[in-house]
Design an enzyme around this catalytic site. Structure first.
Site, PDB file in Angstrom:
ATOM      1  N   CYS A   1       0.862  -1.176   0.000  1.00  0.00           N
ATOM      2  CA  CYS A   1       0.000   0.000   0.000  1.00  0.00           C
ATOM      3  C   CYS A   1       0.899   1.227   0.000  1.00  0.00           C
ATOM      4  CB  CYS A   1      -0.899  -0.001   1.235  1.00  0.00           C
ATOM      5  SG  CYS A   1      -1.843   1.518   1.497  1.00  0.00           S
TER       6      CYS A   1
ATOM      7  N   CYS B   1      -1.129   3.270  -6.782  1.00  0.00           N
ATOM      8  CA  CYS B   1      -1.963   2.580  -5.797  1.00  0.00           C
ATOM      9  C   CYS B   1      -2.044   1.139  -6.262  1.00  0.00           C
ATOM     10  CB  CYS B   1      -3.356   3.201  -5.714  1.00  0.00           C
ATOM     11  SG  CYS B   1      -4.536   2.241  -4.719  1.00  0.00           S
TER      12      CYS B   1
END
Length: 296
Positions: free
Chosen positions: A92, A207
């Site tokens: 992440c 992302c």
């Protein structure tokens, strides 16, 4: 449309070894980290994997920085105690840019691999010298991201594009609720800049959710671009660290490798979905409840 990996070469697959491979923990706030796990699993098909999603905290970008760091540390403390991994991957961007220093300080014995925007390879590959970084608002506003651009933009014009909805769209898409092309196009539209005779030709997928729908992104894009996915570079780093740990004799034998273990904090992950993305079996999903007293 092309998908570019964030390095010059792919991670090399390691053959099944007579001794046991490491337990590798891959962590994200949702399903996005599966794009990273997919590449790691290809590179280390012998490894034992645990995929953990803190979906009760999704999206991490909505949390204040202090709250995010506290939450990630609390959840990871619980996971590490439960799983006892040889390596941990923070799949992440938002969590990596904020929480990695404290995680490494709290667990100095455990190697961590983080995820950061692939600015350097994207700018090196751009022919038009016009690059966009598609990311969550949290990643866009981080000083870390600005520092990467200052260090590695290499004369490129870089456009930062915050998307508040795209990660959620990916979650919905993979849960069986397809998102309209128009909505996807609206989220990625600002990435495409045509000015001064130069068009954007490279888009960084900053992302880990985004590579899971990269084919759809390519279809709704106004013109073809190279989408830069950092996952293969992350896999290569994991392979290197796993080999070091194995060589030092710090891993306990666990052959044959079991199905991928699935943990989440709110809703059970879909073993069928995970298996379809990764191309290897997944165990029945489990919920876990970390101690979050005083943590948002």
């Amino acid at each position: 449309m092309a998908t570019v990996i964030a390095a010059a070469e792919r991670a090399v697959a390691v053959p099944h070894a007579p001794a046991e491979a490491p337990i590798i923990l891959v962590f994200d706030s949702g399903v996005g980290g599966l794009s990273v796990l997919r590449e790691i699993a290809r590179a280390r098909p012998d490894a034992a994997f645990v995929y953990a999603a803190d979906d009760a905290g999704f999206p991490y970008g909505a949390l204040a920085d202090r709250d995010l760091v506290a939450r990630v540390n609390a959840v990871m403390d619980a996971l590490i105690a439960r799983v006892r991994p040889a390596l941990a991957v923070i799949a992440c961007n938002t969590a990596s840019t904020l929480a990695l220093p404290s995680l490494r300080a709290h667990h100095p014995e455990l190697p961590f691999v983080g995820t950061v925007p692939a600015v350097k390879p994207a700018c090196a590959a751009s022919a038009s010298r016009r690059v966009s970084i598609l990311a969550t608002p949290g990643t866009v506003r981080r000083d870390y991201t600005a520092d990467l651009i200052r260090q590695f933009a290499s004369g490129c014009e870089v456009t930062l594009v915050p998307s508040a909805r795209l990660a959620g769209f990916v979650e919905a898409e993979l849960a069986g609720s397809p998102v309209d092309d128009a909505d996807l196009a609206a989220e990625i539209g600002p990435c495409f800049v045509d000015a001064d005779g130069r068009r954007t030709d490279t888009v960084v997928l900053a992302c880990t959710h985004y590579p899971l729908i990269v084919e759809r992104l390519g279809r709704v894009a106004p013109w073809p671009v190279a989408f830069v996915d950092p996952a293969p570079a992350i896999a290569r780093r994991v392979v290197h660290l796993a080999a070091e740990r194995f060589a030092e004799g710090t891993l306990e034998p666990r052959l044959p490798s079991p199905p991928i273990q699935l943990l989440s904090t709110l809703r059970p992950l879909s073993a069928k979905l995970v298996a379809s993305i990764l191309g290897r079996p997944a165990a029945a999903p489990e919920l876990f409840t970390p101690a979050l007293e005083g943590v948002s």
